[in-house]
Motif scaffolding. Structure first.
Motif, PDB file in Angstrom:
ATOM      1  N   LEU A 164      29.001  32.264  14.081  1.00  0.00           N
ATOM      2  CA  LEU A 164      29.696  33.551  14.044  1.00  0.00           C
ATOM      3  C   LEU A 164      31.141  33.444  13.574  1.00  0.00           C
ATOM      4  CD1 LEU A 164      28.374  35.157  17.369  1.00  0.00           C
ATOM      5  CD2 LEU A 164      27.385  35.231  15.064  1.00  0.00           C
ATOM      6  N   GLY A 165      31.591  32.225  13.295  1.00  0.00           N
ATOM      7  CA  GLY A 165      32.958  32.050  12.816  1.00  0.00           C
ATOM      8  C   GLY A 165      33.999  32.321  13.885  1.00  0.00           C
ATOM      9  N   LEU A 166      33.712  31.879  15.120  1.00  0.00           N
ATOM     10  CA  LEU A 166      34.617  32.111  16.242  1.00  0.00           C
ATOM     11  C   LEU A 166      35.131  30.784  16.789  1.00  0.00           C
ATOM     12  CD1 LEU A 166      32.410  34.685  18.199  1.00  0.00           C
ATOM     13  CD2 LEU A 166      34.370  35.229  16.748  1.00  0.00           C
ATOM     14  N   ALA A 167      36.198  30.867  17.570  1.00  0.00           N
ATOM     15  CA  ALA A 167      36.660  29.700  18.318  1.00  0.00           C
ATOM     16  C   ALA A 167      35.789  29.568  19.563  1.00  0.00           C
ATOM     17  CB  ALA A 167      38.126  29.867  18.710  1.00  0.00           C
ATOM     18  N   GLU A 168      35.598  28.339  20.043  1.00  0.00           N
ATOM     19  CA  GLU A 168      34.759  28.142  21.230  1.00  0.00           C
ATOM     20  C   GLU A 168      35.335  28.863  22.445  1.00  0.00           C
ATOM     21  OE1 GLU A 168      32.914  24.343  22.162  1.00  0.00           O
ATOM     22  OE2 GLU A 168      33.554  23.599  20.194  1.00  0.00           O
ATOM     23  N   ASN A 169      36.651  28.914  22.553  1.00  0.00           N
ATOM     24  CA  ASN A 169      37.265  29.640  23.668  1.00  0.00           C
ATOM     25  C   ASN A 169      36.903  31.122  23.612  1.00  0.00           C
ATOM     26  OD1 ASN A 169      38.470  27.390  24.775  1.00  0.00           O
ATOM     27  ND2 ASN A 169      40.438  27.706  23.745  1.00  0.00           N
ATOM     28  N   SER A 170      36.828  31.666  22.400  1.00  0.00           N
ATOM     29  CA  SER A 170      36.451  33.072  22.249  1.00  0.00           C
ATOM     30  C   SER A 170      35.004  33.280  22.677  1.00  0.00           C
ATOM     31  CB  SER A 170      36.632  33.514  20.792  1.00  0.00           C
ATOM     32  OG  SER A 170      37.990  33.450  20.410  1.00  0.00           O
ATOM     33  N   VAL A 171      34.142  32.336  22.339  1.00  0.00           N
ATOM     34  CA  VAL A 171      32.736  32.428  22.743  1.00  0.00           C
ATOM     35  C   VAL A 171      32.628  32.461  24.258  1.00  0.00           C
ATOM     36  CG1 VAL A 171      30.519  31.217  22.775  1.00  0.00           C
ATOM     37  CG2 VAL A 171      31.841  31.334  20.656  1.00  0.00           C
ATOM     38  N   ARG A 172      33.351  31.567  24.925  1.00  0.00           N
ATOM     39  CA  ARG A 172      33.315  31.542  26.394  1.00  0.00           C
ATOM     40  C   ARG A 172      33.832  32.854  26.983  1.00  0.00           C
ATOM     41  NH1 ARG A 172      34.228  25.873  25.596  1.00  0.00           N
ATOM     42  NH2 ARG A 172      36.450  26.190  25.211  1.00  0.00           N
ATOM     43  N   SER A 173      34.886  33.397  26.383  1.00  0.00           N
ATOM     44  CA  SER A 173      35.445  34.660  26.880  1.00  0.00           C
ATOM     45  C   SER A 173      34.452  35.807  26.709  1.00  0.00           C
ATOM     46  CB  SER A 173      36.741  34.989  26.129  1.00  0.00           C
ATOM     47  OG  SER A 173      37.740  34.024  26.396  1.00  0.00           O
ATOM     48  N   TYR A 174      33.789  35.857  25.559  1.00  0.00           N
ATOM     49  CA  TYR A 174      32.796  36.907  25.321  1.00  0.00           C
ATOM     50  C   TYR A 174      31.639  36.800  26.314  1.00  0.00           C
ATOM     51  CZ  TYR A 174      34.933  38.347  20.881  1.00  0.00           C
ATOM     52  OH  TYR A 174      35.793  38.829  19.918  1.00  0.00           O
ATOM     53  N   LYS A 175      31.192  35.582  26.580  1.00  0.00           N
ATOM     54  CA  LYS A 175      30.091  35.390  27.525  1.00  0.00           C
ATOM     55  C   LYS A 175      30.486  35.845  28.923  1.00  0.00           C
ATOM     56  CE  LYS A 175      27.913  31.466  27.487  1.00  0.00           C
ATOM     57  NZ  LYS A 175      27.643  30.009  27.362  1.00  0.00           N
ATOM     58  N   GLN A 176      31.675  35.466  29.360  1.00  0.00           N
ATOM     59  CA  GLN A 176      32.132  35.853  30.693  1.00  0.00           C
ATOM     60  C   GLN A 176      32.264  37.369  30.814  1.00  0.00           C
ATOM     61  OE1 GLN A 176      35.754  33.644  31.190  1.00  0.00           O
ATOM     62  NE2 GLN A 176      34.713  31.678  31.490  1.00  0.00           N
ATOM     63  N   ALA A 177      32.823  37.991  29.781  1.00  0.00           N
ATOM     64  CA  ALA A 177      32.991  39.445  29.801  1.00  0.00           C
ATOM     65  C   ALA A 177      31.635  40.144  29.815  1.00  0.00           C
ATOM     66  CB  ALA A 177      33.805  39.893  28.590  1.00  0.00           C
ATOM     67  N   ALA A 178      30.677  39.609  29.043  1.00  0.00           N
ATOM     68  CA  ALA A 178      29.342  40.213  28.992  1.00  0.00           C
ATOM     69  C   ALA A 178      28.650  40.113  30.347  1.00  0.00           C
ATOM     70  CB  ALA A 178      28.503  39.527  27.913  1.00  0.00           C
ATOM     71  N   LYS A 179      28.714  38.948  30.973  1.00  0.00           N
ATOM     72  CA  LYS A 179      28.078  38.772  32.280  1.00  0.00           C
ATOM     73  C   LYS A 179      28.699  39.693  33.325  1.00  0.00           C
ATOM     74  CE  LYS A 179      26.626  33.963  31.663  1.00  0.00           C
ATOM     75  NZ  LYS A 179      26.774  32.567  32.143  1.00  0.00           N
ATOM     76  N   LYS A 180      30.018  39.821  33.281  1.00  0.00           N
ATOM     77  CA  LYS A 180      30.702  40.687  34.242  1.00  0.00           C
ATOM     78  C   LYS A 180      30.243  42.132  34.089  1.00  0.00           C
ATOM     79  CE  LYS A 180      35.373  42.034  35.731  1.00  0.00           C
ATOM     80  NZ  LYS A 180      35.235  43.492  35.502  1.00  0.00           N
ATOM     81  N   ARG A 181      30.171  42.601  32.842  1.00  0.00           N
ATOM     82  CA  ARG A 181      29.772  43.983  32.603  1.00  0.00           C
ATOM     83  C   ARG A 181      28.305  44.209  32.964  1.00  0.00           C
ATOM     84  NH1 ARG A 181      30.302  48.896  33.537  1.00  0.00           N
ATOM     85  NH2 ARG A 181      29.647  50.356  31.905  1.00  0.00           N
ATOM     86  N   LEU A 182      27.452  43.235  32.688  1.00  0.00           N
ATOM     87  CA  LEU A 182      26.033  43.371  33.018  1.00  0.00           C
ATOM     88  C   LEU A 182      25.831  43.428  34.529  1.00  0.00           C
ATOM     89  CD1 LEU A 182      24.466  40.959  30.374  1.00  0.00           C
ATOM     90  CD2 LEU A 182      24.217  43.451  30.466  1.00  0.00           C
ATOM     91  N   ARG A 183      26.612  42.647  35.274  1.00  0.00           N
ATOM     92  CA  ARG A 183      26.526  42.722  36.734  1.00  0.00           C
ATOM     93  C   ARG A 183      26.928  44.112  37.220  1.00  0.00           C
ATOM     94  NH1 ARG A 183      29.555  37.556  36.609  1.00  0.00           N
ATOM     95  NH2 ARG A 183      28.030  35.862  36.645  1.00  0.00           N
ATOM     96  N   GLU A 184      27.978  44.656  36.610  1.00  0.00           N
ATOM     97  CA  GLU A 184      28.434  45.994  36.994  1.00  0.00           C
ATOM     98  C   GLU A 184      27.351  47.036  36.712  1.00  0.00           C
ATOM     99  OE1 GLU A 184      31.939  46.467  34.689  1.00  0.00           O
ATOM    100  OE2 GLU A 184      33.213  45.269  36.030  1.00  0.00           O
ATOM    101  N   LEU A 185      26.703  46.928  35.557  1.00  0.00           N
ATOM    102  CA  LEU A 185      25.649  47.878  35.208  1.00  0.00           C
ATOM    103  C   LEU A 185      24.471  47.765  36.170  1.00  0.00           C
ATOM    104  CD1 LEU A 185      25.681  47.555  31.313  1.00  0.00           C
ATOM    105  CD2 LEU A 185      26.384  49.541  32.656  1.00  0.00           C
TER     106      LEU A 185
END
Length: 207
Positions: A164-185
């Motif tokens: 995806l042309g991203l930095a690994e830190n960005s990938v980790r941040s996206y994953k954490q944000a996605a999991k947090k939002r999915l838990r909320e949903l």
């Protein structure tokens, strides 16, 4: 009657180099066709699940996939040398989806307030859980949904970053944000654990 000269009788017939070249090319093509067919069969559904995490329209996804694999077949001699040919398919199909959605002037995202309620479904039902998760993914920013689904398919942070042309830190941040939002949903929708307990705030939602 004169006898046949021995040396002449042992002279090999001239080799048709053009025929040999064509036969070798045909053999190589058959091998590459089989190789590509195996690759397509083994990767199609994985790529489809990744793309459907960000595009609700199954027809658009399948059309993009078919075009990507057709293009991939033509370019297979080059693509097969890549470290991860599946990454090429993901990127190519994703670009085709974006172009098609832009052409149709459609929005892939659905407003969060339109989330269909599902307060009494047991998350233990695997098929129901899969469909529900797919629905929720469409309420996430597309990049978060894409990274999360690729992670679920077994891609490492490094592979996702490269594709995806991203930095690994960005990938980790996206994953954490996605999991947090999915838990909320999950909590907002009133989903319960397999033992019947309602998920409370702070409990773990879909992984």
């Amino acid at each position: 009657m004169m006898g046949v000269d021995g040396s002449a009788a042992l002279t090999p017939e001239p080799v048709d180099s053009e025929a040999v070249r064509k036969a070798e090319a045909a053999r190589a093509k058959a091998e590459h066709d089989q190789e590509f067919a195996a690759f397509a069969e083994g990767s199609y559904h994985t790529v489809e699940r990744i793309l459907r995490a960000t595009c609700w329209d199954r027809e658009v996804v399948q059309d993009a996939l078919n075009e990507a694999y057709l293009h991939g077949r033509v370019q297979w001699l080059k693509i097969r040398t890549y470290t991860e040919p599946i990454g090429w398919v993901i990127i190519t199909a994703r670009n085709k989806i974006r172009k098609e959605l832009h052409r149709r002037q459609r929005e892939a995202a659905v407003a969060p307030e339109d989330l269909p309620p599902a307060p009494h479904i047991d998350i233990a039902d695997a098929w129901e859980a899969q469909e529900t998760l797919r629905t929720w993914l469409h309420h996430l920013p597309s990049r978060q949904a894409e990274v999360f689904q690729m992670s679920r398919e077994g891609f490492s942070n490094q592979e996702i970053a490269r594709f995806l042309g991203l930095a690994e830190n960005s990938v980790r941040s996206y994953k954490q944000a996605a999991k947090k939002r999915l838990r909320e949903l999950a909590e907002e929708a009133g989903y319960r654990d397999s033992d019947g307990r309602r998920r409370q705030g702070g409990s773990r939602g879909p992984q």
